[in-house]
Design a protein around this motif. Structure first.
Motif, mmCIF file in Angstrom:
data_model
loop_
_atom_site.group_PDB
_atom_site.id
_atom_site.type_symbol
_atom_site.label_atom_id
_atom_site.label_comp_id
_atom_site.label_asym_id
_atom_site.label_seq_id
_atom_site.Cartn_x
_atom_site.Cartn_y
_atom_site.Cartn_z
ATOM 1 N N LEU A 166 13.236 42.927 20.554
ATOM 2 C CA LEU A 166 12.245 41.946 21.494
ATOM 3 C C LEU A 166 11.706 41.207 20.045
ATOM 4 O O LEU A 166 11.876 40.077 20.762
ATOM 5 C CB LEU A 166 11.746 41.832 23.070
ATOM 6 N N LEU A 167 11.081 41.341 19.515
ATOM 7 C CA LEU A 167 9.841 41.112 18.170
ATOM 8 C C LEU A 167 10.819 40.854 18.040
ATOM 9 O O LEU A 167 10.508 39.519 16.983
ATOM 10 C CB LEU A 167 9.799 42.426 18.279
ATOM 11 N N THR A 168 11.859 41.561 17.665
ATOM 12 C CA THR A 168 13.102 40.075 16.665
ATOM 13 C C THR A 168 13.334 39.301 17.016
ATOM 14 O O THR A 168 13.474 37.954 15.631
ATOM 15 C CB THR A 168 14.203 41.825 16.173
ATOM 16 N N ARG A 169 13.611 39.747 17.940
ATOM 17 C CA ARG A 169 14.297 37.969 18.185
ATOM 18 C C ARG A 169 13.063 36.771 18.471
ATOM 19 O O ARG A 169 13.281 35.594 18.719
ATOM 20 C CB ARG A 169 14.501 37.942 19.744
ATOM 21 N N VAL A 170 11.621 37.414 18.965
ATOM 22 C CA VAL A 170 10.549 36.372 18.655
ATOM 23 C C VAL A 170 10.203 35.633 17.410
ATOM 24 O O VAL A 170 9.544 34.753 16.755
ATOM 25 C CB VAL A 170 9.446 37.113 18.951
ATOM 26 N N PHE A 171 10.558 36.855 16.279
ATOM 27 C CA PHE A 171 10.696 36.340 15.176
ATOM 28 C C PHE A 171 11.161 35.180 14.742
ATOM 29 O O PHE A 171 10.851 34.488 13.710
ATOM 30 C CB PHE A 171 10.719 37.711 14.033
ATOM 31 N N GLU A 172 12.483 35.291 14.856
ATOM 32 C CA GLU A 172 13.867 34.590 14.446
ATOM 33 C C GLU A 172 13.666 33.197 15.293
ATOM 34 O O GLU A 172 14.183 31.950 14.842
ATOM 35 C CB GLU A 172 15.166 34.821 15.737
ATOM 36 N N LEU A 173 12.095 33.007 16.248
ATOM 37 C CA LEU A 173 12.580 32.092 17.372
ATOM 38 C C LEU A 173 10.849 31.548 16.182
ATOM 39 O O LEU A 173 10.247 30.685 16.644
ATOM 40 C CB LEU A 173 11.742 31.987 18.760
ATOM 41 N N GLY A 174 10.638 31.825 15.474
ATOM 42 C CA GLY A 174 9.676 31.336 14.187
ATOM 43 C C GLY A 174 7.421 31.913 14.471
ATOM 44 O O GLY A 174 7.211 31.301 14.307
ATOM 45 N N ALA A 175 8.104 32.697 15.267
ATOM 46 C CA ALA A 175 6.339 33.386 14.949
ATOM 47 C C ALA A 175 6.536 34.681 13.966
ATOM 48 O O ALA A 175 7.379 35.357 13.506
ATOM 49 C CB ALA A 175 6.226 34.764 16.615
ATOM 50 N N ASN A 176 4.976 34.378 14.029
ATOM 51 C CA ASN A 176 4.895 35.457 12.222
ATOM 52 C C ASN A 176 4.513 37.172 12.479
ATOM 53 O O ASN A 176 3.544 37.207 13.013
ATOM 54 C CB ASN A 176 4.144 35.342 11.013
ATOM 55 N N GLN A 177 4.696 38.358 11.994
ATOM 56 C CA GLN A 177 3.715 38.831 11.662
ATOM 57 C C GLN A 177 2.630 39.421 12.026
ATOM 58 O O GLN A 177 2.106 39.248 10.856
ATOM 59 C CB GLN A 177 4.660 40.755 11.249
ATOM 60 N N ALA A 178 2.145 40.082 12.746
ATOM 61 C CA ALA A 178 0.540 40.223 13.208
ATOM 62 C C ALA A 178 -0.069 40.954 12.286
ATOM 63 O O ALA A 178 0.928 41.819 12.343
ATOM 64 C CB ALA A 178 0.397 40.190 14.766
ATOM 65 N N VAL A 179 -1.095 41.225 11.756
ATOM 66 C CA VAL A 179 -1.242 42.002 10.811
ATOM 67 C C VAL A 179 -2.360 42.821 11.859
ATOM 68 O O VAL A 179 -2.953 42.252 12.664
ATOM 69 C CB VAL A 179 -2.133 42.019 9.228
ATOM 70 N N ALA A 180 -3.258 44.009 11.039
ATOM 71 C CA ALA A 180 -4.368 44.697 11.917
ATOM 72 C C ALA A 180 -4.948 44.019 12.241
ATOM 73 O O ALA A 180 -5.681 43.088 11.417
ATOM 74 C CB ALA A 180 -4.146 46.549 11.266
ATOM 75 N N GLY A 181 -5.603 43.807 13.436
ATOM 76 C CA GLY A 181 -6.771 43.536 13.328
ATOM 77 C C GLY A 181 -6.284 41.289 13.888
ATOM 78 O O GLY A 181 -7.641 41.124 14.017
ATOM 79 N N GLU A 182 -5.340 40.941 13.767
ATOM 80 C CA GLU A 182 -5.677 39.611 13.516
ATOM 81 C C GLU A 182 -5.688 38.376 14.860
ATOM 82 O O GLU A 182 -6.479 37.951 14.653
ATOM 83 C CB GLU A 182 -4.155 39.180 12.935
ATOM 84 N N PHE A 183 -5.442 39.624 15.729
ATOM 85 C CA PHE A 183 -5.716 38.603 17.533
ATOM 86 C C PHE A 183 -7.293 38.949 17.736
ATOM 87 O O PHE A 183 -7.533 37.654 17.433
ATOM 88 C CB PHE A 183 -5.070 39.721 18.724
ATOM 89 N N SER A 184 -7.886 40.100 17.401
ATOM 90 C CA SER A 184 -9.608 39.567 16.858
ATOM 91 C C SER A 184 -10.486 39.003 15.865
ATOM 92 O O SER A 184 -10.915 38.162 16.596
ATOM 93 C CB SER A 184 -10.360 41.121 17.120
ATOM 94 N N ALA A 185 -9.358 39.072 15.488
ATOM 95 C CA ALA A 185 -10.085 38.154 14.276
ATOM 96 C C ALA A 185 -9.977 36.629 14.391
ATOM 97 O O ALA A 185 -10.513 35.538 13.924
ATOM 98 C CB ALA A 185 -9.634 38.005 12.644
ATOM 99 N N ARG A 186 -8.604 36.408 15.290
ATOM 100 C CA ARG A 186 -8.510 34.642 15.603
ATOM 101 C C ARG A 186 -9.955 34.161 16.881
ATOM 102 O O ARG A 186 -10.347 33.318 16.808
ATOM 103 C CB ARG A 186 -7.499 34.789 16.112
ATOM 104 N N ALA A 187 -9.849 35.579 17.992
ATOM 105 C CA ALA A 187 -10.614 35.251 18.696
ATOM 106 C C ALA A 187 -12.965 35.109 18.496
ATOM 107 O O ALA A 187 -13.406 34.226 18.345
ATOM 108 C CB ALA A 187 -10.876 36.946 19.454
ATOM 109 N N PHE A 188 -12.341 35.860 16.603
ATOM 110 C CA PHE A 188 -13.888 35.809 15.998
ATOM 111 C C PHE A 188 -13.723 34.515 15.610
ATOM 112 O O PHE A 188 -15.219 34.201 15.639
ATOM 113 C CB PHE A 188 -14.223 36.544 15.029
ATOM 114 N N ASP A 189 -12.711 34.327 14.784
ATOM 115 C CA ASP A 189 -12.692 32.283 14.264
ATOM 116 C C ASP A 189 -12.540 31.363 15.171
ATOM 117 O O ASP A 189 -13.499 29.774 15.013
ATOM 118 C CB ASP A 189 -11.612 32.186 13.280
ATOM 119 N N ASN A 190 -12.924 31.742 16.804
ATOM 120 C CA ASN A 190 -13.022 30.626 17.208
ATOM 121 C C ASN A 190 -13.892 30.868 18.505
ATOM 122 O O ASN A 190 -14.094 30.098 19.813
ATOM 123 C CB ASN A 190 -11.345 30.854 18.418
ATOM 124 N N ASP A 191 -14.186 31.907 18.391
ATOM 125 C CA ASP A 191 -16.345 31.652 18.562
ATOM 126 C C ASP A 191 -15.879 32.534 20.631
ATOM 127 O O ASP A 191 -16.760 32.042 21.053
ATOM 128 C CB ASP A 191 -16.708 30.477 19.144
#
Length: 465
Positions: free
Chosen positions: A102-127
């Motif tokens: 499923l993750l491979t298909r998501v990448f085929e559709l244009g997503a990039n692999q998230a690195v460690a902590g990247e979701f939380s980092a985006r939450a921090f950047d977006n206040d």
């Protein structure tokens, strides 16, 4: 943009990752965040639309329209999501192969692999949360005790940040008053720097800071625990003590001297305090090469310990200070060692044994125990907590070493401000010290934090968080 794992990730990209542990399980979650998340979910499921914050049952299709898996899709539109971006969460079956497909298909559709902590980092950047709250996410996941988990959740909900922000508000008001005193000296014959108002406000900020620092020290102990090493002569009962504290037979115990030949490590929780406990080989002279290597490792562990537990046979050894000097080369500081007199079950009059020993104005209070019968262990645990200063309040908050460092630098800056005010009457230097104090406080919540520190913090998170 934010630096993570030495790679620069544009916040305009869409990232994806498996958010549940790999392996066999009932449910596996894949999380997407970014501007293309919604379109990727539509393409993956063949649906026309998703209702926000509603669970949709869907099938997930590969590029040839074969079914990869089936499960639930939840859509959280920006800015009302964890990251502040469009977020999609897909809940499928927990098999490792299915999740990877499923993750491979998501990448085929244009997503990039998230690195460690990247979701939380985006939450921090977006206040969506500050740095203290972001760190509390990882601390809640990694908590080794119930108390640590509860404290992490209090920090995550913003209690620690509120304390810091209250301090900042008080500090800013004080800075404004001092700056005004500098800009308008001797206005109408009034010396504002000599005004008790500044000194009073400065005292109030210092008192509040001391309270926060005390709370943070407890939180840091809750999070990191302490490194404790058990040392002593062979057959003093070191391994028996480890087994008693651990509540299980972790170390081999015999009457043969030198049974323990290497260090043995165990993590246990006592009264909410996490102990990273190390049992060591008995310290003595020996010609056995293997035992010599174990003793050398024991001495290395001793030098790195936060607290040293020196176990000795109370039935045979009556001069523990002399023994400590022999074992460790010199008498350790009373604050870093706890002397444990074991085998009191062999003494008929252990109640009359000395309550303390003194040397060079230092006082050592031994704890009398019987590892064989468990006598005195409750008092030992209390003494360990006292030694490391662990007495967290019910509403304790999780904290990290960097928080303590920033708070101590703030404390030093405020002390300098007080000195400049009362000794030198130097308004400009008072203002500069207050500015440094404010910068140090801002590092805690992340308002002013170096990119390399952010990368290190978020890089320590698990992938998918």
């Amino acid at each position: 943009k934010i630096m993570l794992n030495n790679s620069q990730t544009a916040l305009t990209s869409t990232i994806a990752a498996i958010a549940t542990p790999m392996g066999r399980g009932g449910v596996g979650v894949i999380r997407l965040s970014g501007p293309n998340s919604y379109q990727i979910a539509l393409a993956l499921t063949g649906r026309q639309a998703f209702k926000p914050r509603f669970a949709h049952f869907c099938r997930f299709y590969d590029s040839d329209n074969t079914v990869i898996d089936e499960g639930l899709v939840l859509y959280f539109p920006a800015p009302h999501s964890f990251t502040g971006e469009d977020v999609i969460e897909m809940q499928g079956h927990g098999g490792m192969i299915l999740q990877q497909q499923l993750l491979t298909r998501v990448f085929e559709l244009g997503a990039n692999q998230a690195v460690a902590g990247e979701f939380s980092a985006r939450a921090f950047d977006n206040d969506k949360l500050d740095l203290v709250q972001a760190e509390a996410i990882a601390d809640a996941i990694d908590a080794t005790s119930v108390a640590a988990a509860k404290s992490a959740m209090r920090s995550l909900t913003g209690e620690f940040s509120q304390k810091i922000n209250t301090l900042l508000e008080q500090l800013i008001q004080l800075r404004l008053y001092v700056e005004a005193a500098i800009d308008f000296p001797d206005e109408e014959g009034v010396d504002f720097l000599a005004d008790e108002h500044i000194a009073k406000q400065l005292r109030q900020v210092c008192e509040q800071l001391n309270n926060v620092l005390a709370t943070a020290k407890q939180g840091q102990l809750l999070r990191d625990g302490v490194s404790v090493v058990i040392a002593g002569r062979p057959n003093a009962g070191k391994s028996s003590l480890l087994n008693r504290l651990a509540g299980q037979e972790r170390a081999i115990v015999t009457d043969i001297a030198g049974t323990t030949r290497d260090i043995l490590q165990e993590t246990i929780v006592l009264n909410g305090l996490t102990l990273n406990l190390t049992d060591t080989a008995g310290l003595r002279h020996t010609d056995d090469i293997v035992e010599q290597a174990g003793i050398e490792r024991a001495r290395q562990a001793i030098t790195q310990a936060d607290l040293l537990l020196m176990v000795y046979d109370a039935h045979r050894e009556h001069e523990p200070l002399r023994l400590a000097s022999e074992l460790f080369g010199s008498l350790p500081n009373a604050n870093s060692i706890l002397m444990i007199a074991n085998k009191i079950d062999l003494s008929d009059n252990h109640q009359n044994l000395p309550k303390q020993f003194s040397s060079q104005e230092q006082i050592y209070h031994p704890v009398y125990v019987s590892c064989k019968y468990g006598t005195g262990l409750e008092e030992l645990v209390n003494q360990i907590c006292d030694k490391v200063g662990f007495h967290p309040p019910e509403n304790s908050l999780i904290a990290r070493t960097r928080h303590l460092d920033a708070l101590r630098r703030t404390q030093m800056a405020l002390q300098e401000a007080d000195e400049q005010l009362h000794l030198f009457h130097a308004g400009e230097l008072v203002a500069e010290s207050l500015r440094q104090a404010q910068l140090s406080l801002n590092e805690i919540t992340g308002e002013f934090t170096a990119d390399d520190l952010l990368g290190k913090i978020f890089g320590s998170f698990c992938i998918g968080k």
